[in-house]
Scaffold this active site. Structure first.
Site, PDB file in Angstrom:
ATOM      1  N   GLY A  71      34.016  46.121  65.684  1.00 17.71           N
ATOM      2  CA  GLY A  71      34.027  47.192  64.688  1.00 17.71           C
ATOM      3  C   GLY A  71      33.805  48.578  65.267  1.00 17.71           C
ATOM      4  CB  SER A  96      35.501  44.027  72.493  1.00 14.09           C
ATOM      5  OG  SER A  96      35.711  43.180  71.378  1.00 14.09           O
ATOM      6  CE  LYS A  97      39.726  50.588  70.630  1.00  7.50           C
ATOM      7  NZ  LYS A  97      40.114  50.593  72.058  1.00  7.50           N
ATOM      8  NE  ARG A  98      38.590  40.940  70.129  1.00  8.21           N
ATOM      9  CZ  ARG A  98      38.305  40.064  71.071  1.00  8.21           C
ATOM     10  NH1 ARG A  98      38.150  38.829  70.778  1.00  8.21           N
ATOM     11  NH2 ARG A  98      38.180  40.456  72.324  1.00  8.21           N
TER      12      ARG A  98
END
Ligand code: GLU
Length: 483
Positions: A256, A252-254
């Site tokens: 990076g 996911s976006k987390r």
């Protein structure tokens, strides 16, 4: 039968790695079977869809080499097809008008929650009488269209990746909304919804295999019912595994990066990223071969070698594959790719005026590159006229005998018009003899003087590059001042 597959992104964000990997599998499958790969833009979510995301998706697919044979088709251009299908479902009794208000649906959900039941529509308007309908209309209620889903049935299909998949009708949340409420009084129904639009398009576009992420499995069960109601042949389904981060959770976006643009900005080559994505869930028949073009992979691609289990995203492997491509590339080609990365780092280079020198620099740093974005780090000591000395370099320069070494080198290099590899080595040999010092001391001190640090690219080659710019003498003079 001609194979026809599609990638059907929703333009509600930039091209995502998951969508791109699904596109890769569809593309490989189409090419393997000399079939057709179609791009369909699923833009029915009018609030979240944006033209710039469509552009990003198209340019990302093109960058990766995933060219499509038909399309892009836009669902917003195709409402007439969906409306016809909804009318057919209504006419044949597969769908009906539901007049429930938002408050009623909310109460239904609260009651289910209180009983610890999963939220679902309880099909309460499935069998309204004409009188009921007339009453609701008189109250000013506007209906959605719901497609009937029989709770007491099992939906099953042979998934090309997961084998036999079964789904209980009762787990599909009750009768499904296929069209929103109409916006105006003269409309029979409102905007068609996702599951219906996908099925209508896949039927109308003669899609033979639906290859998409496993997050669509529940949709597949609903969609199979729609195919059957519309009297159409059900295509083959293949649900690809999710891409997971190193903790085993969905990437996911987390983590990076998620969009293909992020990977491009980090300095991955499109060929390398596409190569890596083919391996993200697919095992080639010869598992030892890891470097191949999309076309080579297409020759061997089959869905039965796609794994069911989630595919872990492995940065080290992606870096390794990228470096393989970078190391094979000629400096003449590579230099053009590095220019934007130098510029981004604040070092604008004059590629038109300085091409031969920049190509030599590229040749020097290429073997240590893993990503294009490393170019600045690998070459920063050579990009400016002046040098600044770090602590270790200063210590080196202050060692006994180093001053004489640098003076000797400066004096001798000044006499030479164009330094060559041989003449550089000759100066080093001479100074070693003249000063009666070890060659190691000369090399290390020269590196400190010229580069300002004790590690970096090959010393002789770096010196030649500095010499071509006329920067080596300034740097040697500056080193003498430091001492
Ligand atoms: N539009 C859907 C998505 O972006 C894909 C639907 C499909 O492939 O059937 O997830």
């Amino acid at each position: 039968m001609t194979i026809r597959v599609r990638i059907a992104p929703s333009p509600t964000g930039n091209l995502h790695i998951g969508t791109a990997r699904t596109a890769v599998f569809n593309w490989l499958f189409a090419r393997h079977h000399q079939g057709t790969f179609i791009l369909r833009v699923e833009d029915t979510d009018l609030e979240r869809s944006r033209p710039e995301y469509t552009e990003n998706i198209k340019s990302g697919l093109t960058w990766l080499g995933l060219t499509w044979d038909e399309g892009p088709f836009f669902q917003t251009d195709r409402f007439d097809y969906y409306k016809q299908a909804i009318q057919t479902l209504l006419d044949k009794g597969f769908a009906y008008r539901c007049y429930c208000t938002t408050e009623e649906l909310e109460q239904m959900r609260e009651a289910q929650k209180a009983k610890n039941q999963a939220p679902r529509y309880d099909n309460r308007h499935r069998n309204l009488t004409p009188e009921d309908e007339a009453k609701f209309k008189a109250e000013g209620r506007k209906p959605v269209i719901r497609f009937k889903i029989d709770d007491h049935q099992e939906i099953a299909w042979n998934d090309a990746i997961r084998g036999r998949v079964t789904w209980k009708g009762s787990d599909l949340g009750g009768d499904m909304v296929v069209a929103r409420t109409p916006e105006t009084d003269d409309e029979a129904f409102g905007q068609p919804l996702y599951n219906l639009a996908v099925v209508v398009d896949d039927i109308e576009m003669n899609i033979t295999q639906v290859i998409r992420g496993e997050d669509h499995i529940a949709n597949t069960a609903k969609q199979i019912l729609l195919y059957e109601a519309l009297g159409s042949k059900v295509p083959e389904f293949a649900h690809t595994p999710l891409i997971l981060n190193h903790e085993g959770r969905k990437l996911s976006k987390r983590d990076g990066v998620t969009s293909i643009d992020d990977f491009r900005k980090m300095g991955f080559l499109p060929e390398a990223l596409a190569n890596y994505m083919t391996l993200l869930g697919w095992t080639p028949p010869d598992a030892t071969q890891e470097i191949f073009t999309l076309t080579e992979a297409a020759e061997k691609f089959s869905l039965d070698r796609v794994n069911k289990a989630g595919a872990k995203f492995d940065w080290d492997k992606l870096d390794w594959i990228n470096s393989q491509y970078l190391h094979k590339m000629s400096p003449e080609k590579l230099v053009d790719l590095l220019v934007p990365f130098w510029e981004n780092a604040g070092y604008p280079v004059d590629i038109a005026g300085d091409r031969p020198w920049l190509e030599s620099l590229t040749g020097l740093i290429a073997p240590s590159l893993t990503r294009l974005a490393n170019a600045f780090d690998e070459s920063r000591l050579l990009l400016t006229e002046t040098v600044s000395y770090n602590e270790q370099a200063i210590c080196q320069l202050k060692l006994e005998g180093v001053k004489e070494i640098i003076e000797f080198v400066l004096e001798n290099v000044t006499k030479i018009e164009n330094l060559t590899e041989d003449s550089a080595k000759e100066i080093i040999n001479q100074v070693t003899k003249a000063q009666k010092v070890k060659k190691g001391l000369v090399m290390k001190s020269l590196r400190a003087a010229l580069m300002g640090e004790l590690s970096g690219p090959d010393l002789i080659q770096s010196w030649l590059l500095l010499n071509q710019k006329g920067w080596d003498k300034n740097r040697l003079e500056k080193a003498l001042k430091v001492i």
